[in-house]
Scaffold this motif. Sequence first.
Motif, PDB file in Angstrom:
ATOM      1  N   GLY A  62       0.802  -1.224   0.000  1.00  0.00           N
ATOM      2  CA  GLY A  62       0.000   0.000   0.000  1.00  0.00           C
ATOM      3  C   GLY A  62       0.827   1.261   0.000  1.00  0.00           C
ATOM      4  N   PHE A  63       0.342   2.276   0.695  1.00  0.00           N
ATOM      5  CA  PHE A  63       0.907   3.621   0.628  1.00  0.00           C
ATOM      6  C   PHE A  63       2.391   3.650   0.988  1.00  0.00           C
ATOM      7  CE2 PHE A  63      -3.593   4.471   2.114  1.00  0.00           C
ATOM      8  CZ  PHE A  63      -4.070   4.718   0.850  1.00  0.00           C
ATOM      9  N   GLY A  64       3.201   4.152   0.062  1.00  0.00           N
ATOM     10  CA  GLY A  64       4.616   4.366   0.331  1.00  0.00           C
ATOM     11  C   GLY A  64       5.474   3.121   0.255  1.00  0.00           C
ATOM     12  N   ALA A  65       4.866   1.937   0.225  1.00  0.00           N
ATOM     13  CA  ALA A  65       5.642   0.693   0.203  1.00  0.00           C
ATOM     14  C   ALA A  65       6.119   0.391  -1.211  1.00  0.00           C
ATOM     15  CB  ALA A  65       4.802  -0.465   0.730  1.00  0.00           C
ATOM     16  N   ASP A  66       7.168  -0.434  -1.300  1.00  0.00           N
ATOM     17  CA  ASP A  66       7.680  -0.854  -2.606  1.00  0.00           C
ATOM     18  C   ASP A  66       6.895  -2.034  -3.163  1.00  0.00           C
ATOM     19  OD1 ASP A  66       9.707   1.089  -2.647  1.00  0.00           O
ATOM     20  OD2 ASP A  66      11.046  -0.199  -1.483  1.00  0.00           O
ATOM     21  N   ASP A  67       6.157  -2.728  -2.282  1.00  0.00           N
ATOM     22  CA  ASP A  67       5.392  -3.903  -2.692  1.00  0.00           C
ATOM     23  C   ASP A  67       3.899  -3.627  -2.627  1.00  0.00           C
ATOM     24  OD1 ASP A  67       7.764  -5.330  -2.975  1.00  0.00           O
ATOM     25  OD2 ASP A  67       7.696  -6.091  -0.919  1.00  0.00           O
ATOM     26  N   ASN A  68       3.154  -4.497  -3.266  1.00  0.00           N
ATOM     27  CA  ASN A  68       1.696  -4.392  -3.209  1.00  0.00           C
ATOM     28  C   ASN A  68       1.101  -5.790  -3.388  1.00  0.00           C
ATOM     29  OD1 ASN A  68      -0.760  -3.166  -2.915  1.00  0.00           O
ATOM     30  ND2 ASN A  68      -0.619  -1.881  -4.746  1.00  0.00           N
ATOM     31  N   ALA A  69      -0.147  -5.923  -3.027  1.00  0.00           N
ATOM     32  CA  ALA A  69      -0.905  -7.151  -3.257  1.00  0.00           C
ATOM     33  C   ALA A  69      -2.300  -6.725  -3.663  1.00  0.00           C
ATOM     34  CB  ALA A  69      -0.951  -8.009  -1.997  1.00  0.00           C
ATOM     35  N   VAL A  70      -2.763  -7.188  -4.802  1.00  0.00           N
ATOM     36  CA  VAL A  70      -4.060  -6.725  -5.304  1.00  0.00           C
ATOM     37  C   VAL A  70      -4.909  -7.902  -5.755  1.00  0.00           C
ATOM     38  CG1 VAL A  70      -3.016  -4.570  -6.110  1.00  0.00           C
ATOM     39  CG2 VAL A  70      -3.395  -6.431  -7.729  1.00  0.00           C
ATOM     40  N   GLN A  71      -6.202  -7.641  -5.810  1.00  0.00           N
ATOM     41  CA  GLN A  71      -7.151  -8.571  -6.400  1.00  0.00           C
ATOM     42  C   GLN A  71      -7.803  -7.854  -7.564  1.00  0.00           C
ATOM     43  OE1 GLN A  71      -9.801 -10.118  -3.392  1.00  0.00           O
ATOM     44  NE2 GLN A  71      -8.126 -10.555  -1.982  1.00  0.00           N
ATOM     45  N   ILE A  72      -7.784  -8.479  -8.729  1.00  0.00           N
ATOM     46  CA  ILE A  72      -8.297  -7.849  -9.940  1.00  0.00           C
ATOM     47  C   ILE A  72      -9.684  -8.412 -10.234  1.00  0.00           C
ATOM     48  CG2 ILE A  72      -7.894  -7.448 -12.403  1.00  0.00           C
ATOM     49  CD1 ILE A  72      -4.907  -7.844 -11.824  1.00  0.00           C
ATOM     50  N   TYR A  73     -10.640  -7.510 -10.473  1.00  0.00           N
ATOM     51  CA  TYR A  73     -12.028  -7.909 -10.686  1.00  0.00           C
ATOM     52  C   TYR A  73     -12.546  -7.379 -12.021  1.00  0.00           C
ATOM     53  CZ  TYR A  73     -12.064  -8.849  -5.654  1.00  0.00           C
ATOM     54  OH  TYR A  73     -11.788  -9.337  -4.404  1.00  0.00           O
ATOM     55  N   ASP A  74     -13.458  -8.161 -12.616  1.00  0.00           N
ATOM     56  CA  ASP A  74     -14.293  -7.655 -13.690  1.00  0.00           C
ATOM     57  C   ASP A  74     -15.744  -7.902 -13.284  1.00  0.00           C
ATOM     58  OD1 ASP A  74     -14.823 -10.340 -14.132  1.00  0.00           O
ATOM     59  OD2 ASP A  74     -13.743 -10.450 -16.028  1.00  0.00           O
ATOM     60  N   ARG A  75     -16.665  -7.747 -14.182  1.00  0.00           N
ATOM     61  CA  ARG A  75     -18.079  -7.882 -13.818  1.00  0.00           C
ATOM     62  C   ARG A  75     -18.448  -9.303 -13.403  1.00  0.00           C
ATOM     63  NH1 ARG A  75     -21.170  -3.432 -15.006  1.00  0.00           N
ATOM     64  NH2 ARG A  75     -20.065  -1.807 -16.185  1.00  0.00           N
ATOM     65  N   GLY A  76     -17.623 -10.262 -13.773  1.00  0.00           N
ATOM     66  CA  GLY A  76     -17.887 -11.634 -13.400  1.00  0.00           C
ATOM     67  C   GLY A  76     -17.304 -12.034 -12.066  1.00  0.00           C
ATOM     68  N   GLY A  77     -16.570 -11.139 -11.422  1.00  0.00           N
ATOM     69  CA  GLY A  77     -15.936 -11.454 -10.146  1.00  0.00           C
ATOM     70  C   GLY A  77     -14.426 -11.356 -10.249  1.00  0.00           C
ATOM     71  N   MET A  78     -13.744 -12.090  -9.369  1.00  0.00           N
ATOM     72  CA  MET A  78     -12.290 -11.996  -9.336  1.00  0.00           C
ATOM     73  C   MET A  78     -11.666 -12.621 -10.582  1.00  0.00           C
ATOM     74  SD  MET A  78      -9.479 -13.355  -6.562  1.00  0.00           S
ATOM     75  CE  MET A  78     -10.375 -12.674  -5.176  1.00  0.00           C
ATOM     76  N   VAL A  79     -10.761 -11.884 -11.201  1.00  0.00           N
ATOM     77  CA  VAL A  79     -10.016 -12.370 -12.360  1.00  0.00           C
ATOM     78  C   VAL A  79      -8.717 -13.015 -11.907  1.00  0.00           C
ATOM     79  CG1 VAL A  79      -8.824 -11.685 -14.480  1.00  0.00           C
ATOM     80  CG2 VAL A  79     -10.992 -10.596 -13.856  1.00  0.00           C
ATOM     81  N   GLU A  80      -8.028 -12.332 -10.998  1.00  0.00           N
ATOM     82  CA  GLU A  80      -6.759 -12.879 -10.499  1.00  0.00           C
ATOM     83  C   GLU A  80      -6.425 -12.251  -9.155  1.00  0.00           C
ATOM     84  OE1 GLU A  80      -2.081 -13.570 -11.819  1.00  0.00           O
ATOM     85  OE2 GLU A  80      -3.546 -12.880 -13.269  1.00  0.00           O
ATOM     86  N   ARG A  81      -5.869 -13.075  -8.269  1.00  0.00           N
ATOM     87  CA  ARG A  81      -5.348 -12.592  -6.988  1.00  0.00           C
ATOM     88  C   ARG A  81      -3.825 -12.535  -7.111  1.00  0.00           C
ATOM     89  NH1 ARG A  81      -7.557 -13.241  -1.858  1.00  0.00           N
ATOM     90  NH2 ARG A  81      -9.000 -14.812  -2.701  1.00  0.00           N
ATOM     91  N   ILE A  82      -3.257 -11.354  -6.981  1.00  0.00           N
ATOM     92  CA  ILE A  82      -1.804 -11.184  -7.085  1.00  0.00           C
ATOM     93  C   ILE A  82      -1.247 -11.049  -5.674  1.00  0.00           C
ATOM     94  CG2 ILE A  82       0.070  -9.787  -8.024  1.00  0.00           C
ATOM     95  CD1 ILE A  82      -1.816  -8.863 -10.207  1.00  0.00           C
ATOM     96  N   PRO A  83      -0.442 -12.022  -5.231  1.00  0.00           N
ATOM     97  CA  PRO A  83       0.106 -11.963  -3.874  1.00  0.00           C
ATOM     98  C   PRO A  83       1.148 -10.856  -3.745  1.00  0.00           C
ATOM     99  CG  PRO A  83       1.090 -13.769  -5.091  1.00  0.00           C
ATOM    100  CD  PRO A  83       0.023 -13.197  -5.977  1.00  0.00           C
TER     101      PRO A  83
END
Length: 438
Positions: A393-414
């Motif tokens: 998140g804020f200020g960090a060099d790393d992140n972890a996100v979940q990508i969604y489209d209208r059908g729900g989660m597309v991919e979970r990125i650790p």
Amino acid sequence: MLKGKVIILGITGGIAAYKAATLCSKLTQKGADVHVIMTASAKEFITELTLQSLSRNPVYSDTFDEREPSVVSHIHLADAADLVLVAPATANIIGKMAHGLADDMLSTTLLATTAPIMVAPAMNVHMYTHPAVMQNMETLVSRGVMMIEPGEGLLACGYVGKGRLEEPETIVQTIERFFEQQGQDGKGQSKSEPRWFGGEATESQAPESLVNEDDNENEMLLSGRKVIVTAGGTIERIDPVRYITNDSSGKMGFAIAKVAQEMGAEVHLIAANTSAEPPSGISLERVQSAEDMYAAVLRQWEACDMVVMAAAVADYRPREVAQTKIKKKDNDITLELVKNVDILESLGHSKKHQFLVGFAAETENMETYAIDKLERKNCDLIAANDVTVEGTGFGADDNAVQIYDRGGMVERIPVQSKEEVARKLLTIAAGRMGGVLH
């Protein structure tokens, strides 16, 4: 690129076999004629009926189950193939292929085909890095077999490391790139040099130098595309020395801009208040307020192909901005706020050919809020991240996100570097963009 292509999909016995259903479905949706061959172990994880329903073709698993008297099944499939894809590929099948063993339907077909072969390994991290497995992969690559590098993350066995089957969407993109580069309609062995495809449908350095350095060119998935990226937190002035803003270092937006350029895009970066250093060699426009950012985006809007709104845009601004510094008083002070323009929503409801990617920084109920935001603002994708996760998140060099489209989660990125998150996000977006270049 896949319409009418005959693809033999070999599925072997690992937990990742469940992803083969999605892979089969996506290949079929792209117009490929998919014929599935399953090993006996694969049937312990997923049924033949599932793959038959998705491929609309009979599923093969037994060498001796000859269904047409006029042909020998494994020879007929081997001859018909434009490509043979093994996904997931266990250490066992990789070993069989390397040593020319043929003791079941899949390995027999692999030995009989002259079509190009693509392999997507999936296994425990220690198995994947075992010298025997590495040597077997090196042998296959030296023979022209193409490898799709597995991803890193939490594996089914509980370990964390490399060995996770690459996502079906990325595998499909890799196959499309292959056929695009080959430009071949006929059958026969690929004349291309041995290659190892990385996790973003790009050729990358293989483990233990399985490919030459010259083969490491990045696939230009956004070549010819015009991409707008916003970054940083907007500033809403209270007086000449005070303002309202949102937490944002700009690192995620800068990473997206950098990676988009590496993928061939013409990038216009619009940045508000940031603490990170912007990437060099990219068109950069500095703005301050939400209104400034909106005006900057609109100037580029008609000519762009994609907008990635990674900026933290303030929802409200002071109704009145003092022209001189507001002096401290003993009593309370009231600040009246008015709503800012919702840039993402405005773009979502005016887009024509543009592909729109938004971000959602959440602290709870991430999936619910992310999908609601995507639908309300008519985005194509939403990348949601939990800002309470330590080290992201804020200020960090790393992140972890979940990508969604209208059908729900597309991919979970650790959790991984923001550049790697950006690369995976843009790969998904590039694969979904249709139409002509603008």
